[in-house]
Write an enzyme that holds these catalytic residues in place. Structure first.
Site, PDB file in Angstrom:
ATOM      1  N   TRP A 180       1.930 -11.129  -6.187  1.00  0.00           N
ATOM      2  CA  TRP A 180       1.918  -9.977  -5.270  1.00  0.00           C
ATOM      3  C   TRP A 180       2.233  -8.691  -6.014  1.00  0.00           C
ATOM      4  CZ3 TRP A 180       4.936  -6.021  -3.557  1.00  0.00           C
ATOM      5  CH2 TRP A 180       4.558  -5.400  -2.357  1.00  0.00           C
ATOM      6  N   HIS A 299       1.168 -17.013   5.939  1.00  0.00           N
ATOM      7  CA  HIS A 299       1.665 -18.182   5.212  1.00  0.00           C
ATOM      8  C   HIS A 299       1.474 -19.438   6.056  1.00  0.00           C
ATOM      9  CE1 HIS A 299       4.321 -15.701   2.245  1.00  0.00           C
ATOM     10  NE2 HIS A 299       3.026 -15.437   2.164  1.00  0.00           N
ATOM     11  N   TYR A 308       4.393  -9.436   7.947  1.00  0.00           N
ATOM     12  CA  TYR A 308       3.032  -9.229   7.469  1.00  0.00           C
ATOM     13  C   TYR A 308       2.144  -8.565   8.518  1.00  0.00           C
ATOM     14  CZ  TYR A 308       3.906 -12.106   3.325  1.00  0.00           C
ATOM     15  OH  TYR A 308       4.385 -12.590   2.133  1.00  0.00           O
ATOM     16  N   ARG A 362      11.103 -13.835   6.736  1.00  0.00           N
ATOM     17  CA  ARG A 362      12.220 -13.693   5.806  1.00  0.00           C
ATOM     18  C   ARG A 362      12.656 -12.240   5.624  1.00  0.00           C
ATOM     19  NH1 ARG A 362       7.644 -14.006   2.514  1.00  0.00           N
ATOM     20  NH2 ARG A 362       7.718 -12.851   0.528  1.00  0.00           N
ATOM     21  N   ASP A 572      13.412 -12.665  36.443  1.00  0.00           N
ATOM     22  CA  ASP A 572      13.803 -11.259  36.504  1.00  0.00           C
ATOM     23  C   ASP A 572      15.097 -11.046  35.718  1.00  0.00           C
ATOM     24  OD1 ASP A 572      11.514 -10.745  37.980  1.00  0.00           O
ATOM     25  OD2 ASP A 572      12.523 -11.005  39.894  1.00  0.00           O
TER      26      ASP A 572
END
Length: 822
Positions: A180, A299, A308, A362, A572
């Site tokens: 990444w 994932h 994400y 996470r 409610d």
């Protein structure tokens, strides 16, 4: 966000290869048809664009115009009203951030560009270095900052870029740790810095920059060293990297590929980020992205709207801004789905500025993501989207943004957002469209085993898991104590808007999250992460247009023999919490009534009207409890008197305990009050029942204890059922075939029956998502059908009326009908 830990294999029927190259941007690119029937959705400008200004920037021509557009997105543009207090404050923040970012920057070093970023094993240090360069470059590029146009800073930043290319990033360097960072994090930041510094880069440096980025991120469809299919947020991030790189290189062909990648043209739409994953070709993909019920998975099986999902929305809104009104504008009709993402995938999951933690993955374990930061990202994205969806949607989004900004009194959006978003948001706030008003709704997300319940004075989220959904995510040494996040966790959002901020997640007892039924004790770090339950039953049913819903889960705990059945009947302002069949072969089982971080450490706790001690360290066994009230939180009524255990404590922890990657070592201390029911050692068939009354006064709680507004009808291993006294509403979760007074089910089902004068409204579902049909019988005579959803049929029964719902392919969604008494 970072790292996709599972493997995607590219279908060999969709070969990888470069898209058509069509030359430079000024000439325009010949368009490949994206999808049949494409409509020009989102073709309008997304943010006001202004040419010129800044340190020697070109503003004419195709590539220059797009660079200018991205530059404006990063800086707010050249025509900032410095006399506006908000804008002046944002400019000041930008300058201060630049000072912080440039601190320690020294291109003469040999071990690292910054003294705290000298390692060569953690890839996030590479991303951090580029982010600091981009932040400092923003200060240099924004008029009004102390750094604006400063030649010394400019030269220092250019030398910093050169150092990173020579020592850390590019074709000559071997990647390590997390893909990444190389393909997304570092590339995004370097792209931004390059746009900001463009006219000072020079041709040679620009070529080296763009070649370095393309080395890691050449294709908007693929990512990672082994060239996997990019999905969900990762695909939009990758596409953004390629798009800005293409602008820097004046390459219209790559912009075509970016536009098509959003729809996954190469994969025939299987991994389109615009299509719902449960619709058409996207149903054949990896399952990552948005679903038509508002769920978002990344994932593979992790609920991730607030992680994400928000990043996908944010990045996509930026891409739409970049490409709007050009030959590369996104014309896929599925872009219209973005409206529903906002309305169903974000709005019900935001509680007065806080995104419900059950869908943040996470990220909850990152100190930088507390304090309503995630919601800020969503608001910024929707602000960018408004001009691209004119008419009714623009008005609705405007009303929504106004509401979000106004009701979050914990975090002042206009006081923290970036300059471009501030300029656009101020225009939104000045609109004549009124704010939407507080959300009052009940929404369930069967695709990710979550529910959200909003009333005027509170919001509540329920988090479950099943064979279909993972329990929690702990990768990259993050979220190490998320063991029970989906074991029936109930998150209550009240007017204490900072409750889940200010160090909640490191300091809360992770073995006693509110609402959960657990085995006492603390598992090992990250134990059981990315695990599905072996139970199919998770979900429920809601009555459309109301805040009435039944929700439940069959609990089969990870790492122990604990099993049980749990229900939440959201009626409610009252939530009836029911449990049965709680069984474990060994160990002590507990059900947590409440675990609250106290805004006031001395908040009063009343137990049957008697004040409990307020000092830290108080603990007690509370016998035959009928009602409890916690000041600032609400009430809890026990129609069948219960034995509770109570504890006040000051809890001290450091973020590093739950996140060794991004956590800090500074200890923090917060006060908590915990109430739980102890089911004892090796329980066999234990249960519980209480009414939760969030935000209720002590007097209201006392009165409800004398005359409970909801009655328990059944709490067996076959069915949980309750009835509301005021109108006779019956809500039931059938775990197997069974009967709850006048209602009988032929198998697993969730059902609500609401009488209202001469009509009866019914909603039902199959929470196991395995049954072809659900049949319930209502023992009431003289009922005829007024209306019914497609797939719902009725037939006379000896005792009343038989209702059959075709639940095949519904994936847990509820069906409904309305009956009339003759």
């Amino acid at each position: 966000m970072n790292h996709t830990e599972h493997t995607h294999h590219r279908d060999s029927t969709h070969p990888v290869g470069p898209g058509p190259r069509t030359g430079a941007l000024p000439g325009g690119a010949s368009r490949r048809t994206v999808l049949a029937g494409a409509a020009a959705v989102g073709a309008g400008a997304v943010l006001p664009l202004a040419p010129g200004a800044g340190p020697a920037r070109a503003a004419t021509g195709g590539a220059a115009a797009l660079r200018e557009r991205w530059h404006t997105l990063l800086t707010g543009g050249p025509d900032l009203d410095q006399g506006d207090q908000r804008i002046a404050a944002a400019v000041e923040r930008t300058g201060k951030a630049a000072v912080t970012a440039a601190k320690g920057l020294d291109p003469t070093r040999t071990d690292g560009l910054f003294p705290d970023l000298t390692g060569t094993t953690l890839s996030n240090q590479v991303t951090t270095a580029f982010k600091r360069l981009a932040t400092a470059a923003t200060g240099w590029a924004v008029p009004g900052t102390p750094q604006y146009g400063d030649t010394a800073l400019r030269d220092l930043l250019l030398a910093g870029v050169d150092w990173m290319l020579a020592n850390r990033y590019g074709p000559a360097h071997t990647r390590y740790d997390n893909d990444w960072d190389w393909e997304i994090g570092s590339a995004l930041a370097l792209n931004d810095a390059s746009v900001l510094l463009y006219d000072a880069l020079g041709a040679d440096r620009l070529a080296r920059i763009t070649a370095a980025v393309r080395h890691y991120t050449p294709d908007p469809n693929l990512w990672r060293a082994d060239r996997q299919i990019a999905t969900g947020a990762n695909r939009v991030w990758i596409s953004t990297v390629v798009a800005v790189n293409a602008v820097l290189r004046d390459d219209g062909g790559d912009l075509v590929r970016v536009r098509d990648a959003l729809s996954d043209v190469e994969g025939s739409g299987a991994n389109s980020v615009l299509a719902f994953n449960d619709v058409s070709a996207a149903a054949e993909g990896t399952g990552e992205g948005f679903y038509s019920d508002g769920s978002f998975l990344q994932h593979y099986k992790h609920p991730y709207n607030g992680g994400y999902g928000k990043e996908l929305l944010s990045s996509l809104s930026r891409l739409l801004h970049l490409l709007a009104g050009t030959d590369w504008a996104v014309t896929d009709p599925d872009l219209d789905n973005v409206r529903r993402w906002v309305d169903e995938g974000f709005d019900p999951l935001i509680a007065r500025g806080d995104v419900m933690a059950s869908v943040c993955g996470r990220e909850i374990a990152r100190p930088s993501k507390q304090g309503h930061v995630s919601a800020q990202t969503v608001v910024e994205a929707v602000v960018r989207l408004i001009p691209g969806f004119p008419g009714e949607t623009a008005d609705r989004f405007t009303a929504l943004v106004k509401q979000w900004i106004a009701e979050d009194t914990y975090r002042d959006f206009l006081g923290v957002t970036d300059l471009a978003s501030l300029v656009a948001a101020q225009q939104v706030m000045a609109s004549a469209v009124p704010a939407r008003g507080r959300l009052v709704a009940h929404q369930q997300y069967p695709r990710m085993d979550k529910a959200a319940h909003h009333r005027p004075s509170f919001a509540l989220g329920v988090s479950a898991c099943s064979t279909r959904i993972y329990n929690y995510e702990s990768i990259q040494n993050e979220n190490l104590h998320g063991w029970h996040l989906s074991d029936g966790m109930v998150l209550l959002y009240t007017d204490d808007l900072g409750h889940y901020s200010e160090d909640y997640w490191p300091t809360v007892d992770p073995a006693r999250l509110p609402g959960t039924t657990v085995m006492a004790g603390r598992p090992a770090d990250a134990a059981g992460q990315r695990t599905t339950s072996t139970a199919d039953w998770a979900g429920g049913a809601g009555l459309p247009g109301t805040t009435l819903g039944a929700y439940g889960m069959e609990l089969r705990a990870y790492g122990s023999t604990l099993t049980g059945l749990k229900s939440w009947f959201c009626l409610d302002d009252v939530i009836a919490c029911t449990g049965s069949g709680i069984t474990a072969g060994a160990g002590r089982a507990e059900t947590v009534v409440e675990n609250r971080k106290l805004r006031d450490a001395g908040a009063a706790l009343l137990v049957d009207g008697v004040p409990a001690a307020t000092g830290t360290g108080w603990s007690a066994d509370l016998d035959e409890v009928r009602w409890v009230h916690l000041e600032g939180t609400g009430g809890y009524v026990f129609p069948v008197p219960a034995t509770l255990r109570g504890l006040r404590e000051e809890r001290t922890a450091a973020w590093r305990e739950i996140n060794t990657k991004y956590g800090t070592d500074t200890p923090v201390t917060r006060p908590y009050l915990t109430l739980w029911q102890d089911h004892g050692e090796a329980p066999d068939g234990a249960g519980y029942f209480w009414l939760q009354a969030p935000a209720a006064s002590a007097e209201r709680t006392r009165l409800w204890s004398q005359a409970p507004p909801v009655e328990l009808i059944a709490a067996t291993t076959a069915v949980h059922a309750v009835r509301r006294v005021a109108d006779g509403l019956l809500a039931a979760n059938f775990w197997t075939a069974g009967t709850a007074q006048e209602l009988t089910s032929d198998g697993p089902a969730s059902v609500l029956v609401r009488p209202d004068g001469k009509t009866v409204t019914i909603a039902l579902s199959d929470p196991t998502q395995l049954r072809a049909s659900v049949t319930v019988t209502l023992a009431q005579r003289g009922l005829t059908v007024v209306s019914a959803d497609s797939g719902v049929s009725t037939a006379p029964a000896p005792e009343g009326i038989r209702i059959t719902a075709d639940t095949s392919g519904r994936h847990g969604a509820a069906l409904g009908l309305t009956l009339k008494r003759s």
